[in-house]
Design an enzyme around this catalytic site. Structure first.
Site, PDB file in Angstrom:
ATOM      1  N   GLU A  59      50.419  69.603  89.926  1.00 56.37           N
ATOM      2  CA  GLU A  59      49.436  69.975  90.991  1.00 56.37           C
ATOM      3  C   GLU A  59      48.539  68.667  90.941  1.00 56.37           C
ATOM      4  O   GLU A  59      47.597  68.357  92.225  1.00 56.37           O
ATOM      5  CB  GLU A  59      48.617  71.283  90.531  1.00 56.37           C
ATOM      6  CG  GLU A  59      49.617  72.589  90.714  1.00 56.37           C
ATOM      7  CD  GLU A  59      49.274  73.725  90.072  1.00 56.37           C
ATOM      8  OE1 GLU A  59      48.528  74.407  90.921  1.00 56.37           O
ATOM      9  OE2 GLU A  59      49.618  73.734  88.845  1.00 56.37           O
ATOM     10  N   ASN A  70      39.562  69.933  87.494  1.00 52.58           N
ATOM     11  CA  ASN A  70      39.846  71.322  87.704  1.00 52.58           C
ATOM     12  C   ASN A  70      39.010  72.019  86.943  1.00 52.58           C
ATOM     13  O   ASN A  70      39.200  72.423  85.592  1.00 52.58           O
ATOM     14  CB  ASN A  70      41.493  71.445  87.308  1.00 52.58           C
ATOM     15  CG  ASN A  70      42.045  72.848  87.447  1.00 52.58           C
ATOM     16  OD1 ASN A  70      41.132  73.854  87.648  1.00 52.58           O
ATOM     17  ND2 ASN A  70      43.323  73.098  87.166  1.00 52.58           N
ATOM     18  N   ARG A 102      39.980  70.475  92.402  1.00 55.78           N
ATOM     19  CA  ARG A 102      41.002  71.738  92.643  1.00 55.78           C
ATOM     20  C   ARG A 102      39.896  72.868  93.039  1.00 55.78           C
ATOM     21  O   ARG A 102      39.045  73.150  92.322  1.00 55.78           O
ATOM     22  CB  ARG A 102      41.956  72.011  91.374  1.00 55.78           C
ATOM     23  CG  ARG A 102      42.589  73.397  91.547  1.00 55.78           C
ATOM     24  CD  ARG A 102      42.961  74.019  90.460  1.00 55.78           C
ATOM     25  NE  ARG A 102      43.651  75.301  90.913  1.00 55.78           N
ATOM     26  CZ  ARG A 102      44.053  76.297  90.240  1.00 55.78           C
ATOM     27  NH1 ARG A 102      43.111  76.186  89.094  1.00 55.78           N
ATOM     28  NH2 ARG A 102      44.313  77.462  90.627  1.00 55.78           N
ATOM     29  N   HIS A 145      48.664  79.211  94.354  1.00 60.50           N
ATOM     30  CA  HIS A 145      49.438  78.384  93.421  1.00 60.50           C
ATOM     31  C   HIS A 145      49.959  77.382  95.037  1.00 60.50           C
ATOM     32  O   HIS A 145      51.024  76.678  94.682  1.00 60.50           O
ATOM     33  CB  HIS A 145      50.668  79.045  93.142  1.00 60.50           C
ATOM     34  CG  HIS A 145      50.598  79.736  91.725  1.00 60.50           C
ATOM     35  ND1 HIS A 145      51.219  80.998  91.529  1.00 60.50           N
ATOM     36  CD2 HIS A 145      49.421  79.467  90.686  1.00 60.50           C
ATOM     37  CE1 HIS A 145      50.902  81.200  90.339  1.00 60.50           C
ATOM     38  NE2 HIS A 145      49.837  80.433  89.846  1.00 60.50           N
ATOM     39  N   ARG A 201      49.121  90.339  84.525  1.00 58.77           N
ATOM     40  CA  ARG A 201      48.675  91.034  85.576  1.00 58.77           C
ATOM     41  C   ARG A 201      49.972  92.005  86.022  1.00 58.77           C
ATOM     42  O   ARG A 201      51.110  91.592  85.820  1.00 58.77           O
ATOM     43  CB  ARG A 201      48.563  89.918  86.486  1.00 58.77           C
ATOM     44  CG  ARG A 201      47.281  89.047  86.593  1.00 58.77           C
ATOM     45  CD  ARG A 201      47.153  88.166  87.549  1.00 58.77           C
ATOM     46  NE  ARG A 201      47.046  86.839  86.865  1.00 58.77           N
ATOM     47  CZ  ARG A 201      47.035  85.747  87.371  1.00 58.77           C
ATOM     48  NH1 ARG A 201      47.026  85.425  88.772  1.00 58.77           N
ATOM     49  NH2 ARG A 201      47.266  84.589  86.620  1.00 58.77           N
TER      50      ARG A 201
END
Ligand code: AMP
Length: 398
Positions: free
Chosen positions: A384, A7, A91, A180, A241
Site C-alpha cells: 500500500e 500512515n 494514507r 483496503h 470483527r
C-alpha cells in the site's frame, strides 16, 4: 524524487521514505504510543540498521518532527536535510463519495476530510492530525491524500445501496464504501500484468486476508463489488470483527445483555471473529495451531473463515460471469498456504487447477495454479505504501 509516505493511527504513525527513480525504500519506521511518556520510535534504514528510541511524544506533530530527525540524523540518516523530501503521501481512510481518486491536499480538501469524520470517526481524525502537523513542519511541500475507499467508487448503485429506506442514503450517505482499496488496486493491477492482459480487459478477484479482511471483484479495471461496507465491519468474519450477521441480533443482544451502543460496538469490532469463536486468539497462526492440536472451537473458527471466503469468491465469480485470476494478499493471504489451498480447491469445478507444490510458499509472488489452468491463482504481496508513493509522485509532479 523522494517521497515520504505517512500512515497515521490514533496513537501510532508508520512511515516510509521512497526514492522514486527505482521505487526503492530508503528508510521506514513506526512511532508507537503517541500521547504517552514512554512512546517508542523504531527506525529502519534500507541497509538493515535498526534504531529504537524511547521518549515522550505528546502528539503527532512531535512524532513527525522525530521522524524527520531520524531521516536526517548524522549517523543513520538517509537524507541530509528535509528539503530533499519532494512530497508527502498520506494514507487516508475515508474519502466518502467526494474522492474517487487520490487528491493534492489544500485547505478545501482538509475541510472536506473534517466533514467526512462522521463517516469514519475512529480513522479520519488521526489522518487529519498528520496532515496538519506536516503542513506546520514542512510548509509548501506538496501533500497527497490517498483513500482506502476511492478504488471502490466505481461500484454500481446495485452493489452499494442497502435495502433500507433510500432517505438514509440521501440524508447521511449510508451506503457501501468498501475499504483496503489501495491494497486491492495495487494487487489487481499487478495481477493484470501477471495475467498478461490489459487491466481494463480482465476479471480479477482480490482476497485481502489479514487481521482485517476484504475481497473485491474487479471487472475491466472497475470494482463491481466488495465485501466491506459502510464501515470495515461488514463482510468476512475477521480476527476480532464479526463480519456479516443478522442485524436483528444487535437489538436482541442489547436488550438481553443490557448493552449500550459502545458495548455492542466493542463486541462486534473487538471481541468477535476468530477470537470470539475460538476464545483463544485473533491471530490465524494461533488458531491453526490450536485446531491442529484438536481444539474444536479453533477448528470451527477456521472453518467459518474459509466458508466465508469461499462463499464470497464464488458469489463474485457468478457476478462477473467468470474470473481470469484470483489473488491472495495480506498476512493470511501471503503467508497462509492452508487457507489458499482450501479456497482454490473449491473452484476446481470452474477450471482452477491448483498447484499444491507451488502453494508451499510464504510472502512472495508466486503462481499457485498449474500451467493451462482456466482460472489462474497467485500470491501477490501487497504494498500500500508504494501505491501511495506512486499516486503522490503522479499528482505532485503535475
Ligand atoms: P495483517 O493484518 O495483514 O498483518 O495480517 C495478520 C494476520 O496474518 C494474522 O492473523 C496472522 O496470524 C496472519 N499470518 C501471518 N503469518 C501467517 C502464517 N505463516 N500462516 C497463517 N497466517 C499468518
Amino acid at each position: 524524487m523522494k517521497i515520504l509516505v505517512l500512515n497515521c493511527g490514533s496513537s501510532s504513525l508508520k512511515y516510509q521514505l521512497f526514492a522514486m527513480e527505482q521505487e526503492q525504500v530508503l528508510a521506514k519506521g513506526l512511532v508507537e504510543k503517541i500521547g504517552l511518556a514512554d512512546a517508542i520510535i523504531t527506525h529502519k534504514t534500507g541497509d538493515g540498521q535498526k534504531i529504537v528510541n524511547q521518549t515522550a511524544i505528546p502528539d503527532h506533530a512531535k512524532a513527525i518532527e522525530l521522524v524527520l530527525a531520524a531521516l536526517t540524523d548524522k549517523n543513520h540518516g538517509v537524507i541530509s536535510s528535509m528539503k530533499e523530501i519532494d512530497a508527502v503521501g498520506h494514507r487516508t481512510v475515508h474519502g466518502g463519495t467526494t474522492y474517487a481518486k487520490s487528491v493534492l491536499i489544500d485547505d478545501k480538501v482538509v475541510a472536506e476530510l473534517k466533514r467526512l469524520i462522521k463517516l469514519a470517526p475512529l480513522h479520519n481524525p488521526p489522518g487529519i492530525l498528520g496532515i496538519e502537523a506536516c503542513e506546520k513542519i514542512m510548509p509548501g511541500v506538496p501533500m497527497v491524500a490517498v483513500f482506502d475507499t476511492s478504488f471502490h467508487q466505481t461500484m454500481p448503485a446495485k452493489s452499494y445501496i442497502y435495502g433500507i429506506p433510500y432517505e438514509y442514503y440521501e440524508k447521511y450517505g449510508v451506503r457501501r464504501y468498501g475499504f483496503h482499496g489501495t491494497s486491492h488496486r495495487f494487487v489487481a493491477q499487478r495481477m493484470a500484468e501477471l495475467l498478461g492482459k490489459p487491466f481494463d480487459d480482465c476479471k480479477i478477484i482480490t482476497c485481502h486476508l489479514g487481521n482485517g479482511s476484504s475481497i473485491a471483484a474487479i471487472e475491466n479495471g472497475k470494482v463491481v463489488d466488495t465485501s466491506m461496507g459502510f464501515t470495515p465491519l461488514e463482510g468476512l468474519m475477521m480476527g476480532t470483527r464479526c463480519g456479516n450477521i443478522d442485524p436483528a441480533i444487535i437489538p436482541f443482544l442489547m436488550e438481553e445483555e443490557t448493552m449500550d451502543i459502545p458495548a455492542i460496538n466493542a463486541m462486534m469490532n473487538k471481541k468477535s471473529g476468530l477470537l470470539g469463536i475460538s476464545g483463544i486468539s485473533s491471530d490465524m497462526r494461533d488458531i491453526e495451531q490450536a485446531a491442529a492440536q484438536g481444539n474444536e472451537r479453533a477448528q470451527l473458527a477456521l472453518d467459518i473463515f474459509h466458508h466465508n471466503v469461499i462463499k464470497t469468491v464464488g458469489g463474485y465469480i457468478a457476478l462477473m460471469n467468470g474470473v481470469d485470476g484470483i489473488a491472495f494478499t495480506a498476512g493470511i493471504g501471503e503467508n497462509g498456504p492452508a487457507t489458499r489451498k482450501l479456497v482454490c480447491e473449491q473452484f476446481a469445478y470452474a477450471g482452477l487447477q491448483f498447484d499444491a507444490a507451488a502453494n508451499q510458499c510464504r510472502g512472495k509472488e508466486v503462481e499457485i495454479s498449474k500451467p493451462g489452468s482456466k482460472i489462474r491463482a497467485f500470491v501477490v504481496p501487497t504494498d500500500e505504501e508504494l501505491m501511495i508513493a506512486r499516486d503522490t509522485k503522479a499528482l505532485a509532479s503535475k
